[in-house]
Design a protein around this motif. Structure first.
Motif, PDB file in Angstrom:
ATOM      1  N   MET A 137       0.979  -1.166   0.008  1.00  0.00           N
ATOM      2  CA  MET A 137      -0.027   0.139   0.075  1.00  0.00           C
ATOM      3  C   MET A 137       0.809   1.407  -0.090  1.00  0.00           C
ATOM      4  SD  MET A 137      -3.217   0.478  -0.095  1.00  0.00           S
ATOM      5  CE  MET A 137      -4.492   1.334   0.232  1.00  0.00           C
ATOM      6  N   LYS A 138       2.180   1.006   0.682  1.00  0.00           N
ATOM      7  CA  LYS A 138       2.896   2.279   0.493  1.00  0.00           C
ATOM      8  C   LYS A 138       3.469   2.623  -0.617  1.00  0.00           C
ATOM      9  CE  LYS A 138       6.636   4.007   3.404  1.00  0.00           C
ATOM     10  NZ  LYS A 138       7.765   3.572   4.330  1.00  0.00           N
ATOM     11  N   ILE A 139       3.690   1.750  -1.421  1.00  0.00           N
ATOM     12  CA  ILE A 139       4.147   2.129  -2.866  1.00  0.00           C
ATOM     13  C   ILE A 139       3.033   2.806  -3.608  1.00  0.00           C
ATOM     14  CG2 ILE A 139       4.800   1.034  -5.115  1.00  0.00           C
ATOM     15  CD1 ILE A 139       6.337  -1.040  -3.580  1.00  0.00           C
ATOM     16  N   ILE A 140       1.724   2.292  -3.587  1.00  0.00           N
ATOM     17  CA  ILE A 140       0.481   2.852  -3.992  1.00  0.00           C
ATOM     18  C   ILE A 140       0.528   4.392  -3.810  1.00  0.00           C
ATOM     19  CG2 ILE A 140      -1.952   2.904  -4.356  1.00  0.00           C
ATOM     20  CD1 ILE A 140      -1.748  -0.228  -4.228  1.00  0.00           C
ATOM     21  N   ASN A 141       0.486   4.782  -2.326  1.00  0.00           N
ATOM     22  CA  ASN A 141       0.367   5.999  -1.954  1.00  0.00           C
ATOM     23  C   ASN A 141       1.369   6.931  -2.512  1.00  0.00           C
ATOM     24  OD1 ASN A 141      -1.891   5.550  -0.668  1.00  0.00           O
ATOM     25  ND2 ASN A 141      -0.891   4.828   1.067  1.00  0.00           N
ATOM     26  N   ILE A 142       2.604   6.424  -2.544  1.00  0.00           N
ATOM     27  CA  ILE A 142       3.821   7.079  -3.041  1.00  0.00           C
ATOM     28  C   ILE A 142       3.407   7.505  -4.585  1.00  0.00           C
ATOM     29  CG2 ILE A 142       6.084   7.352  -3.776  1.00  0.00           C
ATOM     30  CD1 ILE A 142       6.543   5.641  -1.167  1.00  0.00           C
ATOM     31  N   THR A 143       3.213   6.385  -5.368  1.00  0.00           N
ATOM     32  CA  THR A 143       2.781   6.510  -6.642  1.00  0.00           C
ATOM     33  C   THR A 143       1.647   7.730  -6.839  1.00  0.00           C
ATOM     34  OG1 THR A 143       3.437   4.504  -7.162  1.00  0.00           O
ATOM     35  CG2 THR A 143       2.331   5.474  -8.907  1.00  0.00           C
ATOM     36  N   LEU A 144       0.769   7.623  -6.064  1.00  0.00           N
ATOM     37  CA  LEU A 144      -0.300   8.578  -6.220  1.00  0.00           C
ATOM     38  C   LEU A 144       0.013   9.968  -5.863  1.00  0.00           C
ATOM     39  CD1 LEU A 144      -3.464   6.665  -4.826  1.00  0.00           C
ATOM     40  CD2 LEU A 144      -3.146   7.244  -7.291  1.00  0.00           C
ATOM     41  N   GLY A 145       0.829   9.994  -5.049  1.00  0.00           N
ATOM     42  CA  GLY A 145       1.427  11.541  -4.415  1.00  0.00           C
ATOM     43  C   GLY A 145       2.355  11.913  -5.468  1.00  0.00           C
ATOM     44  N   ILE A 146       3.104  11.273  -6.325  1.00  0.00           N
ATOM     45  CA  ILE A 146       3.829  11.949  -7.529  1.00  0.00           C
ATOM     46  C   ILE A 146       3.009  12.080  -8.415  1.00  0.00           C
ATOM     47  CG2 ILE A 146       5.510  11.126  -9.117  1.00  0.00           C
ATOM     48  CD1 ILE A 146       6.879   9.284  -7.042  1.00  0.00           C
ATOM     49  N   LEU A 147       1.960  11.254  -8.816  1.00  0.00           N
ATOM     50  CA  LEU A 147       1.268  11.735 -10.022  1.00  0.00           C
ATOM     51  C   LEU A 147       0.069  12.754  -9.749  1.00  0.00           C
ATOM     52  CD1 LEU A 147      -0.238   8.052 -11.048  1.00  0.00           C
ATOM     53  CD2 LEU A 147       0.889   9.652 -12.380  1.00  0.00           C
ATOM     54  N   PHE A 148      -0.281  13.006  -8.448  1.00  0.00           N
ATOM     55  CA  PHE A 148      -1.004  14.188  -8.314  1.00  0.00           C
ATOM     56  C   PHE A 148      -0.220  15.490  -8.332  1.00  0.00           C
ATOM     57  CE2 PHE A 148      -4.311  11.438  -7.204  1.00  0.00           C
ATOM     58  CZ  PHE A 148      -5.642  11.992  -7.742  1.00  0.00           C
ATOM     59  N   ALA A 149       1.170  15.343  -7.819  1.00  0.00           N
ATOM     60  CA  ALA A 149       1.854  16.364  -7.641  1.00  0.00           C
ATOM     61  C   ALA A 149       2.133  17.085  -9.393  1.00  0.00           C
ATOM     62  CB  ALA A 149       3.344  16.144  -7.196  1.00  0.00           C
ATOM     63  N   LEU A 150       2.566  15.980 -10.128  1.00  0.00           N
ATOM     64  CA  LEU A 150       2.650  16.037 -11.704  1.00  0.00           C
ATOM     65  C   LEU A 150       1.436  16.884 -12.062  1.00  0.00           C
ATOM     66  CD1 LEU A 150       4.624  12.917 -12.666  1.00  0.00           C
ATOM     67  CD2 LEU A 150       5.291  15.307 -12.521  1.00  0.00           C
ATOM     68  N   PHE A 151       0.089  16.306 -11.890  1.00  0.00           N
ATOM     69  CA  PHE A 151      -1.198  16.849 -12.362  1.00  0.00           C
ATOM     70  C   PHE A 151      -1.409  18.386 -12.073  1.00  0.00           C
ATOM     71  CE2 PHE A 151      -3.515  12.588 -11.785  1.00  0.00           C
ATOM     72  CZ  PHE A 151      -2.640  12.223 -13.096  1.00  0.00           C
ATOM     73  N   TYR A 164      -5.034  19.516  -6.419  1.00  0.00           N
ATOM     74  CA  TYR A 164      -4.058  18.387  -6.761  1.00  0.00           C
ATOM     75  C   TYR A 164      -3.025  18.179  -5.498  1.00  0.00           C
ATOM     76  CZ  TYR A 164      -6.657  17.567 -10.932  1.00  0.00           C
ATOM     77  OH  TYR A 164      -7.267  17.312 -12.047  1.00  0.00           O
ATOM     78  N   LEU A 165      -2.439  19.554  -5.245  1.00  0.00           N
ATOM     79  CA  LEU A 165      -1.431  19.478  -4.397  1.00  0.00           C
ATOM     80  C   LEU A 165      -1.846  18.831  -2.931  1.00  0.00           C
ATOM     81  CD1 LEU A 165       0.580  22.770  -4.962  1.00  0.00           C
ATOM     82  CD2 LEU A 165       1.262  20.082  -5.298  1.00  0.00           C
ATOM     83  N   PHE A 166      -2.853  19.275  -2.529  1.00  0.00           N
ATOM     84  CA  PHE A 166      -3.635  18.814  -1.161  1.00  0.00           C
ATOM     85  C   PHE A 166      -3.841  17.146  -1.196  1.00  0.00           C
ATOM     86  CE2 PHE A 166      -7.611  17.235   1.091  1.00  0.00           C
ATOM     87  CZ  PHE A 166      -6.963  17.523   2.511  1.00  0.00           C
ATOM     88  N   VAL A 167      -4.324  16.516  -2.401  1.00  0.00           N
ATOM     89  CA  VAL A 167      -4.396  15.146  -2.644  1.00  0.00           C
ATOM     90  C   VAL A 167      -3.088  14.737  -2.721  1.00  0.00           C
ATOM     91  CG1 VAL A 167      -5.169  13.383  -4.178  1.00  0.00           C
ATOM     92  CG2 VAL A 167      -6.585  15.393  -3.849  1.00  0.00           C
ATOM     93  N   SER A 168      -2.031  15.331  -3.273  1.00  0.00           N
ATOM     94  CA  SER A 168      -0.714  14.692  -3.189  1.00  0.00           C
ATOM     95  C   SER A 168      -0.090  14.504  -1.828  1.00  0.00           C
ATOM     96  CB  SER A 168       0.314  15.579  -4.114  1.00  0.00           C
ATOM     97  OG  SER A 168       1.530  15.227  -4.047  1.00  0.00           O
ATOM     98  N   VAL A 169      -0.398  15.817  -0.958  1.00  0.00           N
ATOM     99  CA  VAL A 169       0.205  15.733   0.365  1.00  0.00           C
ATOM    100  C   VAL A 169      -0.285  14.721   1.025  1.00  0.00           C
ATOM    101  CG1 VAL A 169       0.248  17.162   2.478  1.00  0.00           C
ATOM    102  CG2 VAL A 169       0.861  18.201   0.131  1.00  0.00           C
ATOM    103  N   VAL A 170      -1.614  14.456   1.069  1.00  0.00           N
ATOM    104  CA  VAL A 170      -2.331  13.350   1.797  1.00  0.00           C
ATOM    105  C   VAL A 170      -2.014  11.986   1.447  1.00  0.00           C
ATOM    106  CG1 VAL A 170      -4.777  12.416   1.943  1.00  0.00           C
ATOM    107  CG2 VAL A 170      -4.532  14.812   2.190  1.00  0.00           C
ATOM    108  N   SER A 171      -1.531  11.752   0.360  1.00  0.00           N
ATOM    109  CA  SER A 171      -1.121  10.660  -0.351  1.00  0.00           C
ATOM    110  C   SER A 171       0.281  10.217   0.383  1.00  0.00           C
ATOM    111  CB  SER A 171      -1.079  10.547  -1.984  1.00  0.00           C
ATOM    112  OG  SER A 171      -2.235  10.491  -2.410  1.00  0.00           O
ATOM    113  N   PHE A 172       1.112  11.347   0.239  1.00  0.00           N
ATOM    114  CA  PHE A 172       2.594  11.054   0.769  1.00  0.00           C
ATOM    115  C   PHE A 172       2.467  10.925   2.322  1.00  0.00           C
ATOM    116  CE2 PHE A 172       4.167  13.606  -2.812  1.00  0.00           C
ATOM    117  CZ  PHE A 172       4.850  12.276  -3.414  1.00  0.00           C
ATOM    118  N   ALA A 210      -0.328   9.378   3.885  1.00  0.00           N
ATOM    119  CA  ALA A 210      -0.864   8.220   3.988  1.00  0.00           C
ATOM    120  C   ALA A 210       0.232   7.008   4.193  1.00  0.00           C
ATOM    121  CB  ALA A 210      -1.928   7.772   3.069  1.00  0.00           C
ATOM    122  N   ALA A 211       1.329   7.496   2.944  1.00  0.00           N
ATOM    123  CA  ALA A 211       2.600   6.679   2.879  1.00  0.00           C
ATOM    124  C   ALA A 211       3.209   6.428   4.008  1.00  0.00           C
ATOM    125  CB  ALA A 211       3.368   7.039   1.574  1.00  0.00           C
ATOM    126  N   ARG A 212       3.242   7.434   4.910  1.00  0.00           N
ATOM    127  CA  ARG A 212       4.090   7.414   6.150  1.00  0.00           C
ATOM    128  C   ARG A 212       3.098   6.983   7.408  1.00  0.00           C
ATOM    129  NH1 ARG A 212       6.832  12.944   7.099  1.00  0.00           N
ATOM    130  NH2 ARG A 212       7.950  11.505   8.623  1.00  0.00           N
TER     131      ARG A 212
END
Length: 69
Positions: A1-15, A32-40, A42-44
Protein backbone atom coordinates in the motif's frame (compact mmCIF):
# COMPACT_ATOMS: atom_id res chain seq x y z
CA UNK A 1 0.00 0.00 0.00
CA UNK A 2 2.91 2.32 0.68
CA UNK A 3 4.08 2.10 -2.93
CA UNK A 4 0.58 2.91 -4.21
CA UNK A 5 0.36 5.99 -1.96
CA UNK A 6 3.78 7.23 -3.06
CA UNK A 7 2.86 6.68 -6.71
CA UNK A 8 -0.41 8.58 -6.25
CA UNK A 9 1.43 11.39 -4.47
CA UNK A 10 3.84 11.76 -7.37
CA UNK A 11 1.06 11.58 -9.97
CA UNK A 12 -1.07 14.22 -8.29
CA UNK A 13 1.96 16.49 -7.88
CA UNK A 14 2.55 16.14 -11.63
CA UNK A 15 -1.14 16.82 -12.30
CA UNK A 16 -0.79 20.04 -10.29
CA UNK A 17 2.28 21.01 -12.30
CA UNK A 18 0.43 20.90 -15.63
CA UNK A 19 -2.58 22.97 -14.50
CA UNK A 20 -0.83 26.32 -14.85
CA UNK A 21 -2.52 27.14 -18.19
CA UNK A 22 -6.11 26.59 -16.98
CA UNK A 23 -8.38 29.63 -16.57
CA UNK A 24 -8.98 28.66 -12.92
CA UNK A 25 -5.57 27.13 -12.40
CA UNK A 26 -4.99 28.01 -8.74
CA UNK A 27 -8.02 26.16 -7.48
CA UNK A 28 -7.05 22.99 -9.38
CA UNK A 29 -3.39 23.28 -8.39
CA UNK A 30 -4.34 23.56 -4.72
CA UNK A 31 -6.73 20.63 -5.00
CA UNK A 32 -4.16 18.36 -6.66
CA UNK A 33 -1.42 19.42 -4.24
CA UNK A 34 -3.69 18.69 -1.29
CA UNK A 35 -4.39 15.17 -2.60
CA UNK A 36 -0.67 14.70 -3.21
CA UNK A 37 0.20 15.72 0.36
CA UNK A 38 -2.50 13.43 1.76
CA UNK A 39 -1.13 10.54 -0.32
CA UNK A 40 2.41 11.12 0.93
CA UNK A 41 1.14 11.40 4.52
CA UNK A 42 -0.77 8.13 4.13
CA UNK A 43 2.42 6.47 2.87
CA UNK A 44 4.06 7.51 6.14
CA UNK A 45 1.04 6.37 8.14
CA UNK A 46 0.17 9.89 9.25
CA UNK A 47 -3.15 11.48 8.39
CA UNK A 48 -5.98 13.17 10.23
CA UNK A 49 -9.47 11.82 9.65
CA UNK A 50 -11.19 15.15 10.34
CA UNK A 51 -9.06 17.07 7.85
CA UNK A 52 -10.05 14.52 5.22
CA UNK A 53 -13.75 14.80 6.10
CA UNK A 54 -13.66 18.61 5.97
CA UNK A 55 -11.76 18.51 2.65
CA UNK A 56 -14.27 16.02 1.24
CA UNK A 57 -17.18 18.27 2.18
CA UNK A 58 -15.42 21.27 0.67
CA UNK A 59 -14.71 19.41 -2.56
CA UNK A 60 -18.31 18.23 -2.80
CA UNK A 61 -19.50 21.80 -2.30
CA UNK A 62 -17.11 23.00 -5.00
CA UNK A 63 -18.34 20.25 -7.33
CA UNK A 64 -21.97 21.41 -6.92
CA UNK A 65 -20.85 25.01 -7.46
CA UNK A 66 -19.21 24.04 -10.77
CA UNK A 67 -22.21 22.06 -12.06
CA UNK A 68 -24.10 23.84 -14.81
CA UNK A 69 -27.46 25.35 -13.92
Amino acid sequence: MKIINITLGILFALFAAVQYNDPDSWSWILLYLFVSVVSFAAARGRYNKWILVIALLGMLGWMFYLLPG
